[in-house]
Design a protein around this motif. Structure first.
Motif, PDB file in Angstrom:
ATOM      1  N   ILE A  63     109.598  19.257  72.048  1.00 14.17           N
ATOM      2  CA  ILE A  63     108.556  18.324  72.472  1.00 14.17           C
ATOM      3  C   ILE A  63     109.228  17.111  73.102  1.00 14.17           C
ATOM      4  O   ILE A  63     110.119  16.513  72.497  1.00 14.17           O
ATOM      5  N   ASN A  64     108.817  16.744  74.307  1.00 14.27           N
ATOM      6  CA  ASN A  64     109.293  15.517  74.947  1.00 14.27           C
ATOM      7  C   ASN A  64     108.365  14.373  74.563  1.00 14.27           C
ATOM      8  O   ASN A  64     107.152  14.456  74.789  1.00 14.27           O
ATOM      9  N   GLU A  65     108.922  13.280  74.025  1.00 13.83           N
ATOM     10  CA  GLU A  65     108.049  12.194  73.562  1.00 13.83           C
ATOM     11  C   GLU A  65     107.518  11.331  74.710  1.00 13.83           C
ATOM     12  O   GLU A  65     106.558  10.590  74.530  1.00 13.83           O
ATOM     13  N   ASN A  66     108.131  11.408  75.871  1.00 12.10           N
ATOM     14  CA  ASN A  66     107.653  10.690  77.060  1.00 12.10           C
ATOM     15  C   ASN A  66     108.417  11.228  78.270  1.00 12.10           C
ATOM     16  O   ASN A  66     109.144  12.219  78.157  1.00 12.10           O
ATOM     17  N   GLY A  67     108.260  10.589  79.418  1.00 16.49           N
ATOM     18  CA  GLY A  67     108.923  11.054  80.629  1.00 16.49           C
ATOM     19  C   GLY A  67     110.207  10.324  80.946  1.00 16.49           C
ATOM     20  O   GLY A  67     110.718  10.434  82.070  1.00 16.49           O
ATOM     21  N   GLN A  68     110.763   9.596  79.967  1.00 14.82           N
ATOM     22  CA  GLN A  68     111.996   8.862  80.208  1.00 14.82           C
ATOM     23  C   GLN A  68     113.211   9.786  80.146  1.00 14.82           C
ATOM     24  O   GLN A  68     113.173  10.874  79.567  1.00 14.82           O
ATOM     25  N   VAL A  78     101.068  15.666  80.329  1.00 17.78           N
ATOM     26  CA  VAL A  78     100.970  15.854  81.769  1.00 17.78           C
ATOM     27  C   VAL A  78     101.401  14.593  82.522  1.00 17.78           C
ATOM     28  O   VAL A  78     102.067  14.688  83.573  1.00 17.78           O
ATOM     29  N   ASP A  79     101.091  13.406  82.009  1.00 17.22           N
ATOM     30  CA  ASP A  79     101.493  12.163  82.679  1.00 17.22           C
ATOM     31  C   ASP A  79     102.994  11.917  82.553  1.00 17.22           C
ATOM     32  O   ASP A  79     103.618  11.384  83.474  1.00 17.22           O
ATOM     33  N   ALA A  80     103.555  12.295  81.407  1.00 17.71           N
ATOM     34  CA  ALA A  80     105.009  12.155  81.234  1.00 17.71           C
ATOM     35  C   ALA A  80     105.752  13.080  82.191  1.00 17.71           C
ATOM     36  O   ALA A  80     106.784  12.703  82.770  1.00 17.71           O
ATOM     37  N   ALA A  81     105.246  14.289  82.362  1.00 15.97           N
ATOM     38  CA  ALA A  81     105.865  15.236  83.289  1.00 15.97           C
ATOM     39  C   ALA A  81     105.851  14.692  84.709  1.00 15.97           C
ATOM     40  O   ALA A  81     106.845  14.797  85.443  1.00 15.97           O
ATOM     41  N   ALA A  82     104.727  14.092  85.105  1.00 15.15           N
ATOM     42  CA  ALA A  82     104.626  13.525  86.457  1.00 15.15           C
ATOM     43  C   ALA A  82     105.564  12.337  86.624  1.00 15.15           C
ATOM     44  O   ALA A  82     106.194  12.186  87.678  1.00 15.15           O
TER      45      ALA A  82
END
Length: 318
Positions: A106-111, A132-136
């Motif tokens: 699990i990725n906790e955010n897109g950083q 989905v927003d973290a991926a973008a």
């Protein structure tokens, strides 16, 4: 009996003398690219705590918490790490703890430090889940992410090929695995797009990600809605009332402590900036509002004035 044991372990940890992180503490796990060796926080939940400092060659970018859950039927990892090598090192530690296979990351955010190790796990055939927003967000910054890693990590960046999550979610994904019911949640706007929380209600345990900070000052990004973050905290995060929390940065702790250094800091800084604006103050002066109650936090010198400027620009036309 198991729940009683967990509760007893939590009480003992919460009442223990605090162990504070510091950006001045040297690497705690010589011989590994990891900054620190994973330890079992409560039965089944482990974390390798990152340095409370910016990413450097010395910490190899391991400046966030890399956690994993040994469920009895497989392992769930929270954060892939800032590089292929960090992900590989974490996997080696998992294999030393259990024979159970890793079944999900699990990725906790897109950083960068949450996603740059994704390609290691994808190569192992492990699905990677992110909001989905973290991926973008990650996709938008892939080029600079890799360049930054190569600049500070040097040879420790080798093998890293930036890849986003293989699966995305929007509001919540519930995963039942072994002894754990795992709620992968996006409670609302917070630190960065797609901030993700991993909630285990049976254990009263939250792997909070960057909605929650402890021991180090948070960076407030341009575009972060601090009033929204406070609202998410007060209306969505606090009502869950987790007994124990692994924040995005800092040692595992309790709700009161992360509230003190997250929600309370945001309220304090917004109050100072509001007063400054009411007095006719400009951006140049905003950098110098008093943040002394938080000067003991790691990364205060790097971030306090920047945070004040960002919040001024956010609040100037509110």
């Amino acid at each position: 009996m198991k729940n009683l044991f967990i509760a007893s372990a939590l009480v003992a940890l919460l009442n223990a003398a605090p162990v504070f992180a510091s950006e001045d503490i040297p690497d705690q796990y010589p011989g590994s690219v990891l900054y620190s060796k994973p330890y079992e926080v409560i039965p089944g939940i482990w974390s390798a705590l990152g340095a409370t400092a910016p990413p450097t060659y010395e910490n190899a970018g391991h400046n966030n918490n890399l956690s994993f859950i040994v469920t009895g039927e497989g392992v769930v990892v929270v954060n892939s790490g800032a590089s292929y090598k960090l992900a590989e090192a974490l996997h080696n530690e998992i294999k030393a703890v259990t024979d159970e296979p890793v079944k999900l990351v699990i990725n906790e955010n897109g950083q960068n430090h949450a996603m740059l190790g994704n390609n290691y796990w994808i190569a192992q055939g492990v699905p990677v889940l992110g909001h989905v927003d973290a991926a973008a967000e990650f996709e938008h910054g892939i080029g600079s992410a890799l360049a930054g890693l190569q600049r500070y990590a040097k040879e420790n960046a080798e093998g890293t090929d930036p890849m986003g999550p293989t699966e995305t979610f929007e509001d919540e994904r519930v995963i039942t695995m072994g002894d754990f019911e795992i709620h992968v949640m996006h409670l609302g706007p917070a630190h960065s797009p797609g901030d993700t929380q991993v909630w285990m209600p049976k254990q009263g345990f939250m792997i909070a990600g960057d909605i929650a900070f402890s021991e180090r000052m948070m960076p407030i990004f341009s575009g972060t809605c601090t009033s929204c973050w406070i609202d998410t905290w007060e209306t969505k995060f606090m009502p869950l009332n987790p007994t124990f929390i692994i924040p995005g940065h800092g040692h595992p702790t309790n709700l009161a402590q992360v509230t003190r250094y997250t929600r309370d800091y945001l309220v304090y800084l917004r109050g100072k900036i509001s007063d400054h604006i009411d007095e006719g103050g400009d951006l140049a002066g905003a950098y110098y509002v008093d943040q002394s109650p938080y000067e003991h936090l790691d990364t205060f010198e790097e971030l306090a004035t920047k945070n004040a400027g960002v919040v001024y620009e956010e609040m100037e036309f509110e």
